[in-house]
Design a protein around this motif. Structure first.
Motif, PDB file in Angstrom:
ATOM      1  N   UNK A 144       0.861  -1.239  -0.088  1.00 55.60           N
ATOM      2  CA  UNK A 144       0.043  -0.075  -0.015  1.00 55.60           C
ATOM      3  C   UNK A 144       0.884   1.346  -0.147  1.00 55.60           C
ATOM      4  N   UNK A 145       2.224   1.154   0.705  1.00 55.23           N
ATOM      5  CA  UNK A 145       2.841   2.339   0.775  1.00 55.23           C
ATOM      6  C   UNK A 145       3.484   2.658  -0.508  1.00 55.23           C
ATOM      7  N   UNK A 146       3.926   1.691  -1.357  1.00 55.92           N
ATOM      8  CA  UNK A 146       4.556   1.886  -2.263  1.00 55.92           C
ATOM      9  C   UNK A 146       3.499   2.434  -3.440  1.00 55.92           C
ATOM     10  N   UNK A 147       2.265   1.594  -3.498  1.00 65.53           N
ATOM     11  CA  UNK A 147       1.086   2.079  -4.371  1.00 65.53           C
ATOM     12  C   UNK A 147       0.752   3.483  -4.099  1.00 65.53           C
ATOM     13  N   UNK A 148       0.587   3.953  -2.928  1.00 63.82           N
ATOM     14  CA  UNK A 148       0.183   5.370  -2.510  1.00 63.82           C
ATOM     15  C   UNK A 148       1.191   6.519  -3.001  1.00 63.82           C
ATOM     16  N   UNK A 149       2.440   5.980  -2.783  1.00 61.96           N
ATOM     17  CA  UNK A 149       3.737   6.704  -3.049  1.00 61.96           C
ATOM     18  C   UNK A 149       3.665   7.254  -4.685  1.00 61.96           C
ATOM     19  N   UNK A 150       3.486   6.184  -5.377  1.00 59.33           N
ATOM     20  CA  UNK A 150       3.502   6.392  -6.908  1.00 59.33           C
ATOM     21  C   UNK A 150       2.264   7.126  -7.285  1.00 59.33           C
ATOM     22  N   UNK A 151       1.122   6.501  -6.516  1.00 57.18           N
ATOM     23  CA  UNK A 151      -0.104   7.547  -6.943  1.00 57.18           C
ATOM     24  C   UNK A 151      -0.181   8.920  -6.749  1.00 57.18           C
ATOM     25  N   UNK A 152       0.244   9.087  -5.471  1.00 55.01           N
ATOM     26  CA  UNK A 152       0.284  10.792  -5.117  1.00 55.01           C
ATOM     27  C   UNK A 152       1.479  11.347  -5.848  1.00 55.01           C
ATOM     28  N   UNK A 153       2.609  10.957  -6.288  1.00 49.57           N
ATOM     29  CA  UNK A 153       3.468  11.539  -7.379  1.00 49.57           C
ATOM     30  C   UNK A 153       2.426  11.893  -8.673  1.00 49.57           C
ATOM     31  N   UNK A 154       1.860  10.877  -9.024  1.00 48.48           N
ATOM     32  CA  UNK A 154       1.051  10.916 -10.505  1.00 48.48           C
ATOM     33  C   UNK A 154      -0.126  12.135 -10.194  1.00 48.48           C
ATOM     34  N   UNK A 155      -0.737  11.989  -9.131  1.00 46.06           N
ATOM     35  CA  UNK A 155      -1.554  13.202  -8.922  1.00 46.06           C
ATOM     36  C   UNK A 155      -0.908  14.538  -8.722  1.00 46.06           C
ATOM     37  N   UNK A 156       0.128  14.818  -8.175  1.00 42.83           N
ATOM     38  CA  UNK A 156       0.695  15.954  -8.042  1.00 42.83           C
ATOM     39  C   UNK A 156       1.118  16.450  -9.364  1.00 42.83           C
ATOM     40  N   UNK A 157       1.524  15.448 -10.240  1.00 40.71           N
ATOM     41  CA  UNK A 157       2.259  15.642 -11.766  1.00 40.71           C
ATOM     42  C   UNK A 157       0.877  16.150 -12.587  1.00 40.71           C
TER      43      UNK A 157
END
Length: 216
Positions: A10-23
């Motif tokens: 979950x941590x890895x998934x949310x990490x990359x998801x949040x990066x994508x969202x901010x992009x």
């Protein structure tokens, strides 16, 4: 063991998801974040933390509100690009704290901005005497833009000040370069621009105008 593995995933998934969202939300410096951006960032961060701390809770309970918040932010950003009043409502507008060497107490009170704040931000710019300041503008981000008296003539030739934004004359910037709205309209008419409302951006630098008309 399985729970720890789920937390890592979950941590890895949310990490990359949040990066994508901010992009997809666009590029902006941290110091230039609007109130809307800041609220979105805080809420998404809180949701991500809760999702990691509660691994047994379905991930959709985190993804759904994240999607709603991001959608709202994107819609608001789209409206802001097309509506200056809406953009000013969300982001605020610059406030002239010092105008031609005179401090505007009313503006300071309206912005809940005190003399300690002013002196602190001036010291950060290596200005230790208020008498040296010709103009000071409090930006929506909270930063203070300063024009010193001994730099006024040079700055008026080197700084790009928008005189028209989204079809509206920026009288504050005209005052800073010692010009009037009548002068601006006349200069633009002489150059073939008769309708100011059709101009999205206009600046005056080194005796030259830069004019960008709205796309239809």
């Amino acid at each position: 063991m399985e729970e720890y593995f789920l937390i890592i995933i979950r941590t890895l998934f949310l990490y990359f998801l949040i990066i994508f969202i901010f992009r997809i939300m666009g590029k902006r410096e941290i110091g230039e974040l609007s109130i809307l951006d800041l609220v979105v960032f805080i809420m998404i961060a809180e949701m991500a933390v809760m999702a990691i701390e509660q691994p047994k809770d379905p991930i959709i309970h985190t993804l759904l509100p994240m999607g709603v918040i991001v959608t709202i932010q994107i819609v608001f950003a789209w409206i802001s690009l097309r509506s200056k009043p809406f953009r000013e409502l969300l982001d605020g507008t610059p406030s002239v704290i010092i105008h031609k060497g005179k401090i505007d107490d009313k503006v300071m009170k309206k912005q809940r901005y005190n003399y300690d704040d002013l002196l602190l931000q001036l010291r950060e710019k290596d200005i230790f005497n208020l008498a040296d300041v010709e103009f000071a503008i409090l930006e929506p981000s909270g930063k203070l833009s300063v024009l010193k008296k001994d730099d006024e003539e040079e700055a008026s030739q080197s700084l790009t000040l928008p005189l028209i934004l989204d079809g509206e004359v920026q009288t504050t910037h005209l005052d800073m370069i010692g010009k009037t709205a009548f002068w601006l309209r006349k200069e633009l008419r002489d150059r073939g621009f008769k309708n100011i409302q059709e101009i999205s951006f206009c600046s005056f630098q080194n005796g030259q105008f830069y004019v960008d008309e709205k796309n239809h």
